[in-house]
Design an enzyme around this catalytic site. Structure first.
Site, PDB file in Angstrom:
ATOM      1  N   ARG A  46       0.867  -1.197   0.000  1.00 27.86           N
ATOM      2  CA  ARG A  46       0.000   0.000   0.000  1.00 27.86           C
ATOM      3  C   ARG A  46       0.895   1.235   0.000  1.00 27.86           C
ATOM      4  O   ARG A  46       0.665   2.204  -0.719  1.00 27.86           O
ATOM      5  CB  ARG A  46      -0.936   0.007   1.212  1.00 27.86           C
ATOM      6  CG  ARG A  46      -1.644   1.357   1.381  1.00 27.86           C
ATOM      7  CD  ARG A  46      -2.899   1.333   2.263  1.00 27.86           C
ATOM      8  NE  ARG A  46      -2.842   0.421   3.373  1.00 27.86           N
ATOM      9  CZ  ARG A  46      -2.139   0.617   4.513  1.00 27.86           C
ATOM     10  NH1 ARG A  46      -1.442   1.731   4.676  1.00 27.86           N
ATOM     11  NH2 ARG A  46      -2.144  -0.274   5.460  1.00 27.86           N
ATOM     12  N   TYR A  98     -16.495  16.503 -15.140  1.00 22.13           N
ATOM     13  CA  TYR A  98     -16.910  15.102 -15.203  1.00 22.13           C
ATOM     14  C   TYR A  98     -18.002  14.830 -14.153  1.00 22.13           C
ATOM     15  O   TYR A  98     -17.880  15.273 -13.006  1.00 22.13           O
ATOM     16  CB  TYR A  98     -15.679  14.217 -14.947  1.00 22.13           C
ATOM     17  CG  TYR A  98     -15.982  12.749 -14.945  1.00 22.13           C
ATOM     18  CD1 TYR A  98     -16.297  12.086 -16.124  1.00 22.13           C
ATOM     19  CD2 TYR A  98     -15.983  12.014 -13.766  1.00 22.13           C
ATOM     20  CE1 TYR A  98     -16.588  10.725 -16.126  1.00 22.13           C
ATOM     21  CE2 TYR A  98     -16.267  10.658 -13.757  1.00 22.13           C
ATOM     22  CZ  TYR A  98     -16.575  10.029 -14.939  1.00 22.13           C
ATOM     23  OH  TYR A  98     -16.865   8.693 -14.934  1.00 22.13           O
ATOM     24  N   ASP A 170      -7.627  18.506 -14.390  1.00 23.17           N
ATOM     25  CA  ASP A 170      -7.963  17.167 -14.883  1.00 23.17           C
ATOM     26  C   ASP A 170      -7.583  17.155 -16.366  1.00 23.17           C
ATOM     27  O   ASP A 170      -8.223  17.802 -17.192  1.00 23.17           O
ATOM     28  CB  ASP A 170      -9.458  16.895 -14.678  1.00 23.17           C
ATOM     29  CG  ASP A 170      -9.864  15.484 -15.125  1.00 23.17           C
ATOM     30  OD1 ASP A 170      -9.200  14.926 -16.015  1.00 23.17           O
ATOM     31  OD2 ASP A 170     -10.875  14.971 -14.614  1.00 23.17           O
ATOM     32  N   LYS A 195      -8.813   6.018 -19.510  1.00 23.37           N
ATOM     33  CA  LYS A 195      -9.123   6.514 -20.851  1.00 23.37           C
ATOM     34  C   LYS A 195      -7.888   6.379 -21.752  1.00 23.37           C
ATOM     35  O   LYS A 195      -7.404   5.281 -21.942  1.00 23.37           O
ATOM     36  CB  LYS A 195      -9.639   7.957 -20.736  1.00 23.37           C
ATOM     37  CG  LYS A 195     -10.655   8.160 -19.583  1.00 23.37           C
ATOM     38  CD  LYS A 195     -11.940   7.393 -19.754  1.00 23.37           C
ATOM     39  CE  LYS A 195     -12.803   7.322 -18.502  1.00 23.37           C
ATOM     40  NZ  LYS A 195     -13.140   8.582 -17.870  1.00 23.37           N
TER      41      LYS A 195
HETATM   42  C1  LIG Z   1     -13.607   8.988 -16.562  1.00 29.50           C
HETATM   43  C2  LIG Z   1     -13.224  10.307 -16.038  1.00 29.50           C
HETATM   44  C3  LIG Z   1     -12.971  10.497 -14.670  1.00 29.50           C
HETATM   45  C4  LIG Z   1     -13.149   9.394 -13.644  1.00 29.50           C
HETATM   46  O1  LIG Z   1     -12.236   8.368 -13.836  1.00 29.50           O
HETATM   47  P1  LIG Z   1     -12.501   6.816 -13.490  1.00 29.50           P
HETATM   48  O2  LIG Z   1     -11.252   6.165 -13.919  1.00 29.50           O
HETATM   49  O3  LIG Z   1     -13.720   6.406 -14.266  1.00 29.50           O
HETATM   50  O4  LIG Z   1     -12.754   6.746 -12.013  1.00 29.50           O
HETATM   51  C5  LIG Z   1     -12.541  11.750 -14.256  1.00 29.50           C
HETATM   52  N1  LIG Z   1     -12.391  12.762 -15.133  1.00 29.50           N
HETATM   53  C6  LIG Z   1     -12.638  12.625 -16.440  1.00 29.50           C
HETATM   54  C7  LIG Z   1     -12.453  13.774 -17.366  1.00 29.50           C
HETATM   55  C8  LIG Z   1     -13.069  11.396 -16.947  1.00 29.50           C
HETATM   56  O5  LIG Z   1     -13.323  11.266 -18.252  1.00 29.50           O
END
Ligand SMILES: *Cc1c(COP(=O)(O)O)cnc(C)c1O
Length: 377
Positions: A46, A98, A170, A195
């Protein structure tokens, strides 16, 4: 080191013990100590795991920060970052952030006394209006999902510094291949690595990079305390994904440009949202801060019925949430990714029932355009 080289040789890219050219999957929870506290840098997985560490070093290098952190999902990464703050603190966020970020801020972290305000950060003046004595950070997503709005990272970071706030970005949609917010003044950059970074629809993960030793220490404390870490197998999959991030993003970009041109000229399409279009309200800022415009496009076909018809006829675009993978994906944000946002708020934001979002994959672009053509008829 140039960018494509760094994706392959950045971080820790080989195993010093065996010479293996891929970092091994250290499927292990604990490590032998020669004496109490006398270990080789790892005590318990961890706190730190060699495969995760290699990934964390790699994302640090490619974002140009001080330290990297890998989490079990994008949401775990976002939650850990917000846990840097205290009860009574206030964060200003992008309004069409998001859906999961909106949800965690307004339904979970609010219960621990962290307050949030959502504003159109693509207009820097609206940020200033919302800064309060207890504001600690500006959290921006750029480009946004699904309307591809752009916030000026440098401008927001300058504003944040003037007011003693942190800037958090982000960077999921742009990826570190096209955009490096830390170089533009941001303090923290984060990703849903589920993604583009993973890129193959086979792993859920989150990554964070910070720009100072102080933030690195604080975030490691949160990561180790709350424990939302990424496992070694998934860390390895991300390292593998990152090796091809550059060529994937180049191909996504070229195909998306062709598709955007096709959609813009199609009579059944009312409006196309893409930062690469000169008509996009923040095209100049997108051009200034990113080397590419990405593979995400949204377009309005006018109504829910028309969107449904398109979905029934489309062949190569898989109806699914998520984005950024080798396969092209299609979604209707109002009823899928953004369904948790109340209808009236969706209307305010411009997320109409006829809005269709596509993530352009790596199939042959001629097939993709032919597919859209027949489905829009
Ligand atoms: C998918 C997404 C998230 C969340 O991520 P997860 O891996 O699904 O928890 C946060 N920000 C953006 C822009 C996203 O497309």
């Amino acid at each position: 080191m140039k960018r494509k080289t760094k994706l392959i040789h950045g971080g820790i890219s080989t195993d010093p013990l065996t010479g293996a050219v891929s970092v091994p999957i250290y499927q292990v929870s604990t490590y032998k100590q020669e004496g109490v506290g006398n270990h080789k840098g790892f005590e318990y997985s961890r706190t730190g795991n060699p495969t995760r560490h290699a990934l964390e070093e790699l994302i640090k290098d490619i974002e140009g920060g001080t330290a990297g952190f890998a989490f079990g999902s994008g949401m775990a990464a976002i939650t850990a970052v917000i846990m840097l703050f205290n009860k009574g603190d206030h964060v200003i966020l992008t309004d069409d952030v998001y859906g999961g970020t909106f949800r965690v801020m307004t339904k979970v972290l609010n219960r621990f006394g962290i307050d949030s305000t959502f504003v159109d950060t693509s207009n820097l003046d609206t940020i200033v209006e919302e800064i309060k004595p207890n504001t600690v950070a500006i959290y921006i997503e750029t480009p946004t999902n699904p309307l591809l709005k752009i916030t000026d990272i440098e401008g927001a970071a300058r504003l944040a510094k003037e007011h003693g706030l942190l800037t958090i970005v982000d960077n999921t949609f742009s990826t570190p291949y096209w955009q490096n917010p830390i170089e533009q003044g941001a303090d923290i950059v984060l990703h849903s690595a589920t993604k583009y970074i993973g890129g193959h629809s086979d792993v859920v993960a989150g990554l964070v990079v910070v720009n100072s030793e102080k933030l690195a220490e604080e975030l490691h404390f949160v990561q180790n305390s709350t424990g939302g870490v990424l496992g070694p197998q998934d860390s390895w999959l991300l390292i593998r994904g990152i090796k091809t991030l550059g060529i994937r993003m180049e191909e996504h970009e070229a195909s998306t440009a062709a598709i955007v041109q096709f959609l813009t000229n199609h009579p059944a399409v009312k409006k196309v949202f893409y930062p690469g279009l000169e008509s996009h309200p923040n095209h100049d800022i997108a051009k200034k801060q990113s080397r590419g415009f990405g593979g995400m496009v949204s377009f309005d076909v006018g109504s829910e019925q028309k969107a449904d018809k398109l979905l029934q006829k489309i062949h190569y675009f898989t109806l699914a949430e998520s984005l950024g993978a080798v396969e092209s994906l299609i979604s209707v944000p109002a009823r899928m990714t953004h369904a948790s946002i109340p209808a009236e708020r969706r209307a305010e934001l411009g997320i109409t029932d006829g809005l269709v979002r596509i993530s352009v994959g790596l199939e042959d672009v001629e097939d993709l355009i032919d597919d859209l053509k027949q489905a829009l008829e």
